[in-house]
Design a protein around this motif. Structure first.
Motif, PDB file in Angstrom:
ATOM      1  N   VAL A   1      -0.250 -11.239  -1.447  1.00  0.00           N
ATOM      2  CA  VAL A   1       0.060 -10.026  -1.565  1.00  0.00           C
ATOM      3  C   VAL A   1       0.801 -10.385  -2.908  1.00  0.00           C
TER       4      VAL A   1
ATOM      5  N   ARG B   1       2.289   4.167   5.449  1.00  0.00           N
ATOM      6  CA  ARG B   1       2.895   3.407   4.753  1.00  0.00           C
ATOM      7  C   ARG B   1       4.401   3.691   4.860  1.00  0.00           C
TER       8      ARG B   1
ATOM      9  N   GLY C   1       1.983   2.167  -5.879  1.00  0.00           N
ATOM     10  CA  GLY C   1       1.227   1.288  -4.993  1.00  0.00           C
ATOM     11  C   GLY C   1       0.495   1.909  -3.771  1.00  0.00           C
TER      12      GLY C   1
HETATM   13  C1  HEM Z   1       2.535  -1.805  -3.293  1.00  0.00           C
HETATM   14  C2  HEM Z   1       1.310  -1.101  -2.080  1.00  0.00           C
HETATM   15  C3  HEM Z   1       0.599  -2.481  -1.253  1.00  0.00           C
HETATM   16  C4  HEM Z   1      -0.196  -3.707  -2.579  1.00  0.00           C
HETATM   17  C5  HEM Z   1       0.835  -4.098  -3.905  1.00  0.00           C
HETATM   18  C6  HEM Z   1      -1.123  -3.772  -1.983  1.00  0.00           C
HETATM   19  C7  HEM Z   1      -1.660  -5.252  -1.763  1.00  0.00           C
HETATM   20  C8  HEM Z   1      -3.155  -5.807  -1.192  1.00  0.00           C
HETATM   21  C9  HEM Z   1      -3.468  -7.076  -1.847  1.00  0.00           C
HETATM   22  C10 HEM Z   1      -3.107  -7.692  -2.478  1.00  0.00           C
HETATM   23  C11 HEM Z   1      -4.540  -7.224  -0.072  1.00  0.00           C
HETATM   24  C12 HEM Z   1      -5.681  -8.701  -0.384  1.00  0.00           C
HETATM   25  C13 HEM Z   1      -4.870  -9.721   0.063  1.00  0.00           C
HETATM   26  C14 HEM Z   1      -6.094 -10.496  -0.372  1.00  0.00           C
HETATM   27  O1  HEM Z   1      -6.640 -10.829  -1.590  1.00  0.00           O
HETATM   28  O2  HEM Z   1      -6.607 -11.309   1.079  1.00  0.00           O
HETATM   29  C15 HEM Z   1      -3.703  -6.111   0.615  1.00  0.00           C
HETATM   30  C16 HEM Z   1      -4.628  -5.967   1.834  1.00  0.00           C
HETATM   31  C17 HEM Z   1      -4.120  -4.984   2.816  1.00  0.00           C
HETATM   32  N1  HEM Z   1      -3.290  -3.986   2.423  1.00  0.00           N
HETATM   33 FE1  HEM Z   1      -2.216  -3.507   1.311  1.00  0.00          FE
HETATM   34  N2  HEM Z   1      -1.128  -2.702  -0.464  1.00  0.00           N
HETATM   35  C18 HEM Z   1      -0.097  -2.473  -0.775  1.00  0.00           C
HETATM   36  C19 HEM Z   1      -0.045  -1.212   0.360  1.00  0.00           C
HETATM   37  C20 HEM Z   1      -0.336  -0.812   1.819  1.00  0.00           C
HETATM   38  C21 HEM Z   1      -0.433  -0.370   2.946  1.00  0.00           C
HETATM   39  C22 HEM Z   1       0.395   1.188   2.774  1.00  0.00           C
HETATM   40  C23 HEM Z   1      -0.704  -0.412   4.259  1.00  0.00           C
HETATM   41  C24 HEM Z   1      -1.081   0.004   5.564  1.00  0.00           C
HETATM   42  C25 HEM Z   1       0.497   0.838   5.701  1.00  0.00           C
HETATM   43  C26 HEM Z   1      -1.491  -1.665   3.228  1.00  0.00           C
HETATM   44  C27 HEM Z   1      -2.530  -2.475   4.448  1.00  0.00           C
HETATM   45  C28 HEM Z   1      -3.446  -3.486   3.948  1.00  0.00           C
HETATM   46  C29 HEM Z   1      -4.231  -4.138   4.647  1.00  0.00           C
HETATM   47  C30 HEM Z   1      -4.858  -3.649   6.375  1.00  0.00           C
HETATM   48  C31 HEM Z   1      -5.174  -4.679   4.257  1.00  0.00           C
HETATM   49  C32 HEM Z   1      -5.991  -5.642   4.855  1.00  0.00           C
HETATM   50  C33 HEM Z   1      -5.320  -7.094   5.264  1.00  0.00           C
HETATM   51  C34 HEM Z   1      -6.548  -7.900   6.010  1.00  0.00           C
HETATM   52  O3  HEM Z   1      -7.290  -8.469   5.329  1.00  0.00           O
HETATM   53  O4  HEM Z   1      -6.925  -8.318   7.347  1.00  0.00           O
HETATM   54  N3  HEM Z   1      -1.667  -2.072   1.916  1.00  0.00           N
HETATM   55  N4  HEM Z   1      -2.890  -5.097  -0.102  1.00  0.00           N
END
Ligand code: HEM
Length: 152
Positions: A46, A84, A117
């Protein structure tokens, strides 16, 4: 004009931010269960993603699979508005805690991206959503303030 990435403090500052953020996420009653299966490398991934969005090197695209990979991670997760909100609140608290720049110009741009995002992440997590996996990686700029804070 420095990028938001450079102004934030680069890779090191973003790594500090996401390390602390996911520590707090794990301990959070609302978000802990959502992230219970995240890998140890998740904070680093991230940080790379955020760095790229803020105008830094394209590490998430080069090493991980780019924007589509990020979108795929949110599909089918049924994220709620309450989750969120907590996510954004914790991230912004951590930005203070790890001392990202506090100037109005930087924070305005950072909050705008996080708001955008995180709302897209919720939309992409809904049942039956149609997502554009070809959508390019966004690259955020300074917005209306036009550049970093200048004293005086
Ligand atoms: C600007 C907002 C956000 C960005 C930039 C972002 C970015 C990311 C990225 C890059 C990944 C993949 C990571 C990887 O490649 O291993 C990911 C996975 C994930 N994100 Fe986000 N995210 C955002 C918002 C959110 C929000 C608001 C939530 C929940 C409330 C969320 C929940 C998750 C979950 C559950 C995963 C998967 C985790 C796992 O591998 O078990 N994300 N996010």
């Amino acid at each position: 004009m420095p990028s938001l990435y450079v102004w934030a403090g680069g890779a090191e500052a973003l790594a500090r931010l996401t390390e602390r953020f996911y520590e707090r996420v794990r301990a959070d009653a609302l978000l802990g269960p959502v992230f219970e299966r995240m890998s140890a490398a998740h904070p680093t991934h991230v940080a790379h993603f955020l760095g790229e969005v803020l105008g830094g090197p394209p590490r998430y695209s080069g090493e991980r699979g780019g924007h589509p990979e990020m979108v795929r991670h949110h599909l089918g997760r049924h994220l709620t508005e309450a989750q969120r909100r907590r996510w954004t609140e914790l991230l912004l608290d951590c930005a203070d805690e790890v001392k990202l720049p506090e100037d109005p110009e930087f924070r305005s741009a950072f909050v705008a991206y996080v708001e955008w995002g995180s709302r897209l992440a919720v939309i992409n997590s809904r049942e039956g959503v149609s997502v554009d996996l070809e959508a390019p990686m966004p690259v955020w700029g300074w917005g209306v303030p036009g550049g970093p804070y200048r004293p005086g």
